[in-house]
Design a protein around this motif. Structure first.
Motif, PDB file in Angstrom:
ATOM      1  N   LEU A 164       0.814  -1.225   0.000  1.00  0.00           N
ATOM      2  CA  LEU A 164       0.000   0.000   0.000  1.00  0.00           C
ATOM      3  C   LEU A 164       0.838   1.261   0.000  1.00  0.00           C
ATOM      4  O   LEU A 164       0.419   2.288  -0.507  1.00  0.00           O
ATOM      5  CB  LEU A 164      -0.924   0.012   1.222  1.00  0.00           C
ATOM      6  CG  LEU A 164      -2.001  -1.056   1.277  1.00  0.00           C
ATOM      7  CD1 LEU A 164      -2.751  -0.966   2.589  1.00  0.00           C
ATOM      8  CD2 LEU A 164      -2.969  -0.904   0.112  1.00  0.00           C
ATOM      9  N   SER A 165       2.027   1.207   0.592  1.00  0.00           N
ATOM     10  CA  SER A 165       2.778   2.446   0.794  1.00  0.00           C
ATOM     11  C   SER A 165       3.936   2.652  -0.174  1.00  0.00           C
ATOM     12  O   SER A 165       4.548   3.701  -0.178  1.00  0.00           O
ATOM     13  CB  SER A 165       3.299   2.515   2.231  1.00  0.00           C
ATOM     14  OG  SER A 165       4.148   1.431   2.499  1.00  0.00           O
ATOM     15  N   GLU A 169       2.896   8.016  -9.161  1.00  0.00           N
ATOM     16  CA  GLU A 169       1.748   7.751  -8.294  1.00  0.00           C
ATOM     17  C   GLU A 169       1.775   8.520  -6.980  1.00  0.00           C
ATOM     18  O   GLU A 169       0.732   8.770  -6.387  1.00  0.00           O
ATOM     19  CB  GLU A 169       1.690   6.258  -7.930  1.00  0.00           C
ATOM     20  CG  GLU A 169       1.476   5.329  -9.084  1.00  0.00           C
ATOM     21  CD  GLU A 169       1.630   3.872  -8.662  1.00  0.00           C
ATOM     22  OE1 GLU A 169       0.943   3.036  -9.270  1.00  0.00           O
ATOM     23  OE2 GLU A 169       2.430   3.576  -7.756  1.00  0.00           O
ATOM     24  N   GLU A 170       2.965   8.886  -6.520  1.00  0.00           N
ATOM     25  CA  GLU A 170       3.074   9.414  -5.169  1.00  0.00           C
ATOM     26  C   GLU A 170       2.325  10.733  -4.971  1.00  0.00           C
ATOM     27  O   GLU A 170       1.674  10.920  -3.962  1.00  0.00           O
ATOM     28  CB  GLU A 170       4.531   9.523  -4.719  1.00  0.00           C
ATOM     29  CG  GLU A 170       5.477  10.209  -5.672  1.00  0.00           C
ATOM     30  CD  GLU A 170       5.715  11.666  -5.387  1.00  0.00           C
ATOM     31  OE1 GLU A 170       5.476  12.122  -4.281  1.00  0.00           O
ATOM     32  OE2 GLU A 170       6.159  12.354  -6.312  1.00  0.00           O
ATOM     33  N   LYS A 171       2.367  11.618  -5.933  1.00  0.00           N
ATOM     34  CA  LYS A 171       1.673  12.899  -5.783  1.00  0.00           C
ATOM     35  C   LYS A 171       0.159  12.704  -5.767  1.00  0.00           C
ATOM     36  O   LYS A 171      -0.531  13.241  -4.903  1.00  0.00           O
ATOM     37  CB  LYS A 171       2.078  13.856  -6.904  1.00  0.00           C
ATOM     38  CG  LYS A 171       1.486  15.231  -6.733  1.00  0.00           C
ATOM     39  CD  LYS A 171       1.976  16.195  -7.788  1.00  0.00           C
ATOM     40  CE  LYS A 171       1.332  17.547  -7.605  1.00  0.00           C
ATOM     41  NZ  LYS A 171       1.676  18.479  -8.653  1.00  0.00           N
ATOM     42  N   CYS A 220      17.265  10.300  -7.042  1.00  0.00           N
ATOM     43  CA  CYS A 220      16.615   9.076  -7.503  1.00  0.00           C
ATOM     44  C   CYS A 220      15.956   9.315  -8.853  1.00  0.00           C
ATOM     45  O   CYS A 220      15.339  10.359  -9.064  1.00  0.00           O
ATOM     46  CB  CYS A 220      15.555   8.628  -6.500  1.00  0.00           C
ATOM     47  SG  CYS A 220      16.229   8.171  -4.903  1.00  0.00           S
ATOM     48  N   SER A 221      16.089   8.348  -9.726  1.00  0.00           N
ATOM     49  CA  SER A 221      15.366   8.450 -10.992  1.00  0.00           C
ATOM     50  C   SER A 221      13.888   8.194 -10.708  1.00  0.00           C
ATOM     51  O   SER A 221      13.529   7.648  -9.662  1.00  0.00           O
ATOM     52  CB  SER A 221      15.899   7.446 -12.007  1.00  0.00           C
ATOM     53  OG  SER A 221      15.407   6.163 -11.720  1.00  0.00           O
ATOM     54  N   ARG A 222      13.066   8.561 -11.624  1.00  0.00           N
ATOM     55  CA  ARG A 222      11.624   8.406 -11.427  1.00  0.00           C
ATOM     56  C   ARG A 222      11.173   6.968 -11.666  1.00  0.00           C
ATOM     57  O   ARG A 222       9.997   6.667 -11.580  1.00  0.00           O
ATOM     58  CB  ARG A 222      10.881   9.357 -12.349  1.00  0.00           C
ATOM     59  CG  ARG A 222      11.194  10.791 -12.011  1.00  0.00           C
ATOM     60  CD  ARG A 222      10.509  11.741 -12.944  1.00  0.00           C
ATOM     61  NE  ARG A 222      10.983  13.096 -12.668  1.00  0.00           N
ATOM     62  CZ  ARG A 222      10.248  14.169 -12.876  1.00  0.00           C
ATOM     63  NH1 ARG A 222       9.040  14.058 -13.351  1.00  0.00           N
ATOM     64  NH2 ARG A 222      10.744  15.352 -12.611  1.00  0.00           N
ATOM     65  N   ILE A 223      12.104   6.104 -11.958  1.00  0.00           N
ATOM     66  CA  ILE A 223      11.795   4.695 -12.199  1.00  0.00           C
ATOM     67  C   ILE A 223      12.006   3.940 -10.895  1.00  0.00           C
ATOM     68  O   ILE A 223      12.944   4.204 -10.156  1.00  0.00           O
ATOM     69  CB  ILE A 223      12.702   4.123 -13.302  1.00  0.00           C
ATOM     70  CG1 ILE A 223      12.486   4.907 -14.588  1.00  0.00           C
ATOM     71  CG2 ILE A 223      12.443   2.640 -13.513  1.00  0.00           C
ATOM     72  CD1 ILE A 223      13.498   4.611 -15.659  1.00  0.00           C
ATOM     73  N   GLY A 224      11.168   2.995 -10.616  1.00  0.00           N
ATOM     74  CA  GLY A 224      11.298   2.198  -9.402  1.00  0.00           C
ATOM     75  C   GLY A 224      10.331   2.661  -8.331  1.00  0.00           C
ATOM     76  O   GLY A 224       9.780   3.763  -8.394  1.00  0.00           O
TER      77      GLY A 224
END
Length: 161
Positions: A50-51, A57-59, A130-134
Motif C-alpha cells: 500500500l505504501s 503515483e506518489e503525488k 533518484c530516478s523516477r523509475i522504481g
C-alpha cells in the motif's frame, strides 16, 4: 508572520513543555503542535504493497488521501523528510527504506527527484538523487511549508539510539 509566531511560541514553551505535549497521534495522524505539520501515520504505512509507489503515483496518492477528515495532503519536501527522520520515534508506524520527496533535483532536466534513504541498521539518513523509475515509500504530510532554516528551529539533538 504565522511561522515567526510558531517559532516564538516554540522557544517559549520548550522551556516548560515535554515531548508528550508537543506530539499527539489520533486517527492515523501524528501532529507536531510546535510546527503545525501533520504526518500520515496510519497502518497502511506498515504494508509495503500500500505504501510503496512509483514516482508518478506518489503525488496523486497524497492528493487523494483522506485521513482524519482531511483531504489536503501533499508529498513532503526533502527538508521536511529530514525533519520527519528526526522525530521518527514519535511515529507509531515507521518503516525503513527509501522515501520520495517532492523536491526536484535542479539542473537535471527535471528527471531526478531527491529521495531519503533510512535503514534500521544505519544511524543516519542519506539524501540521494533518484530516478523516477522504481518504487519507493511515500509518507504524506499536511500543513504549512517551511524553509530549511525555519525547520532547524524545531529540531533538537536526539542522542538516544
Amino acid at each position: 508572520m504565522v511561522k515567526k509566531l510558531l517559532i516564538f511560541l516554540y522557544l517559549i514553551t520548550s522551556v516548560f513543555a515535554s515531548d508528550d505535549d508537543r506530539f499527539w497521534t489520533r486517527n492515523g495522524v501524528l501532529t507536531d503542535y510546535f510546527t503545525g505539520i501533520q504526518w500520515q501515520d496510519d497502518k497502511s504505512l506498515k504494508n509495503a504493497k500500500l505504501s510503496v509507489k512509483i514516482w508518478a503515483e506518489e503525488k496523486s496518492y497524497c492528493e487523494s488521501l483522506k485521513l482524519d477528515g482531511k483531504d489536503d495532503w501533499r508529498v513532503p519536501s526533502i527538508d521536511e523528510l529530514k525533519y520527519g527522520f528526526k522525530i521518527r520515534k514519535k511515529f507509531k508506524n515507521y518503516n525503513a527504506g527509501v522515501f520520495w520527496s517532492s523536491t526536484i533535483v535542479p539542473d537535471y532536466y527535471k528527471e531526478n527527484i531527491y529521495c531519503l534513504s533510512f535503514y534500521w541498521t544505519q544511524r543516519e539518513i542519506k539524501v540521494n538523487q533518484c530516478s523516477r523509475i522504481g518504487k519507493k515509500f511515500v509518507r504524506c504530510i499536511r500543513g504549512e511549508k517551511y524553509e530549511p532554516s525555519e525547520l532547524k528551529e524545531f529540531i533538537w539533538e536526539d542522542k538516544s539510539w
